[in-house]
Design a protein around this motif. Structure first.
Motif, mmCIF file in Angstrom:
data_model
loop_
_atom_site.group_PDB
_atom_site.id
_atom_site.type_symbol
_atom_site.label_atom_id
_atom_site.label_comp_id
_atom_site.label_asym_id
_atom_site.label_seq_id
_atom_site.Cartn_x
_atom_site.Cartn_y
_atom_site.Cartn_z
ATOM 1 N N ASN A 105 0.817 -1.209 0.000
ATOM 2 C CA ASN A 105 0.000 0.000 0.000
ATOM 3 C C ASN A 105 0.851 1.258 0.000
ATOM 4 O O ASN A 105 0.564 2.236 -0.685
ATOM 5 N N ARG A 140 -4.549 -10.178 -6.321
ATOM 6 C CA ARG A 140 -5.861 -9.660 -5.949
ATOM 7 C C ARG A 140 -6.833 -9.730 -7.124
ATOM 8 O O ARG A 140 -8.012 -10.036 -6.948
ATOM 9 N N ARG A 166 -10.312 -11.811 -7.379
ATOM 10 C CA ARG A 166 -11.574 -11.121 -7.681
ATOM 11 C C ARG A 166 -12.283 -11.770 -8.868
ATOM 12 O O ARG A 166 -13.499 -12.007 -8.830
ATOM 13 N N SER A 202 -20.696 -8.378 4.765
ATOM 14 C CA SER A 202 -20.240 -7.477 5.833
ATOM 15 C C SER A 202 -20.173 -8.193 7.180
ATOM 16 O O SER A 202 -19.303 -7.895 8.007
ATOM 17 N N GLN A 228 -10.169 1.708 6.338
ATOM 18 C CA GLN A 228 -10.670 1.215 5.059
ATOM 19 C C GLN A 228 -9.694 0.227 4.420
ATOM 20 O O GLN A 228 -10.098 -0.794 3.856
ATOM 21 N N GLU A 229 -8.407 0.513 4.502
ATOM 22 C CA GLU A 229 -7.404 -0.378 3.919
ATOM 23 C C GLU A 229 -7.378 -1.728 4.633
ATOM 24 O O GLU A 229 -7.217 -2.777 3.996
ATOM 25 N N LYS A 242 -9.940 -3.140 6.104
ATOM 26 C CA LYS A 242 -11.146 -3.863 5.690
ATOM 27 C C LYS A 242 -10.977 -4.449 4.285
ATOM 28 O O LYS A 242 -11.444 -5.555 4.008
ATOM 29 N N GLU A 243 -10.316 -3.721 3.408
ATOM 30 C CA GLU A 243 -10.072 -4.234 2.062
ATOM 31 C C GLU A 243 -9.148 -5.447 2.106
ATOM 32 O O GLU A 243 -9.361 -6.439 1.396
ATOM 33 N N ASP A 244 -8.106 -5.384 2.928
ATOM 34 C CA ASP A 244 -7.188 -6.513 3.064
ATOM 35 C C ASP A 244 -7.910 -7.736 3.633
ATOM 36 O O ASP A 244 -7.701 -8.863 3.185
ATOM 37 N N THR A 302 -11.111 -8.384 3.456
ATOM 38 C CA THR A 302 -12.037 -8.895 2.442
ATOM 39 C C THR A 302 -11.313 -9.782 1.446
ATOM 40 O O THR A 302 -11.780 -10.876 1.100
ATOM 41 N N ASN A 303 -10.159 -9.328 0.972
ATOM 42 C CA ASN A 303 -9.375 -10.110 0.010
ATOM 43 C C ASN A 303 -8.926 -11.436 0.630
ATOM 44 O O ASN A 303 -8.992 -12.495 -0.008
#
Length: 316
Positions: free
Chosen positions: A18, A85, A89, A101, A134-135, A137-139, A141-142
């Motif tokens: 990041n 990633r 996806r 969520s 936010q970052e 949460k993105e990590d 999720t992945n």
């Protein structure tokens, strides 16, 4: 059975990625923030990538130097992460696999264990790894999507989950609570007199009100309420005695620094764990991951399936 070490390894690697990505995008971001006017004539020999980003004495460092250094040291690693990633996806879209969520919140809750609050957790991640909420949460999720894809054909039964939890009882032990009554007196002779009156049928609550020296409980019949077995605010001899009693049973005089206690166990119960379903799902997930191929190998398979090719030799 926590997967914390592996999770933090993933997060740390992604943190580096990041930071690198942010640096690589500096030029684009700044260009976008400039007013959309006709470009000013450039001086002879001046290039947009020659913008100075730092100085040390008379030495100027340009954005091009920074970008070149970042690409050289981290470009291959970051490109690899971006490709991983993307294939995750694509595979999720093709198979209809997604992360809700509720799953994200459960994983975040697991990660936050050991922190005093959610705010402290995010503040720590920001200061140590430079990751925003936010970052993170993105990590997460992945990561969850990758694990779900890798284990989608693996079925873990309820019996397997229960067997694991029984075999690792110390990790999942229930907390026992005790409802204890006590009468505190100054001498053993007074304690024996209390026992004699109880044997004659006198009410424990009445004797606690009339005889107990403990002002905190004598007006409530000596009732300490529901407490856990390691409650630091209850005398250890009282707690240990109560654990050995049957419900409704009264103890012999128990020595205390301030005198003696008569202890009665009013009731006992196993404290309900509101997160038991959450714990079981974590166990199920970990057991499935144990049976799945290594995630690194699975991602390699996805790269092959989606025909990933790195064209620039510098980033291979």
């Amino acid at each position: 059975m926590q997967n914390v070490k592996r999770l933090w390894g993933v997060i740390i690697v992604m943190a580096v990625g990041n930071l690198v990505l942010a640096s690589l995008l500096v030029t684009h971001t700044i260009n976008q923030s400039e007013p959309s006017q006709s470009p000013k004539p450039e001086k002879q020999g001046e290039q947009k990538n020659d913008r100075v980003v730092a100085k040390i004495g008379d030495r100027e460092m340009t954005i091009l130097e920074l970008q070149t250094a970042l690409e050289h040291h981290y470009g291959a690693e970051l490109l690899g992460q971006m490709l991983d990633r993307e294939v995750i996806r694509l595979e999720g879209n093709e198979t209809g696999t997604s992360i809700g969520s509720a799953e994200i919140n459960r994983e975040l809750k697991r990660m936050q264990q050991g922190y005093e609050s959610e705010q402290q957790f995010y503040a720590s991640m920001k200061s140590q790894l430079g990751l925003s909420e936010q970052e993170i949460k993105e990590d997460v999720t992945n990561k969850l999507l990758l694990e779900k894809l890798a284990t989608k054909h693996i079925q873990i039964t309820d019996a397997q989950v229960e067997d694991y939890m029984k075999a690792h009882a110390d990790e999942f032990k229930q907390i026992t609570e005790y409802n204890i009554l006590q009468i505190i007196v100054s001498t053993k002779d007074q304690a024996n007199k209390v026992l004699a009156e109880l044997a004659k049928g006198e009410s424990f609550a009445t004797l606690a009100r009339d005889r107990s020296l403990d002002d905190a409980t004598n007006n409530t019949g000596g009732d300490l309420g529901w407490i856990e077995g390691d409650d630091p605010f209850v005398a250890a001899p009282v707690l240990e005695t109560a654990k050995l009693l049957k419900v409704g049973e009264v103890s012999k005089p128990v020595p205390l620094p301030q005198g003696f206690a008569i202890v009665k166990l009013k009731n006992r119960r196993e404290k309900v764990n509101p997160d038991l379903a959450f714990v079981r799902e974590n166990v199920r997930r970990e057991l499935a991951l144990h049976e799945a191929p290594p995630l690194k190998d699975y991602v390699k398979q996805l790269r092959e399936k989606w025909k990933v090719s790195i064209l620039d030799p510098q980033f291979r």
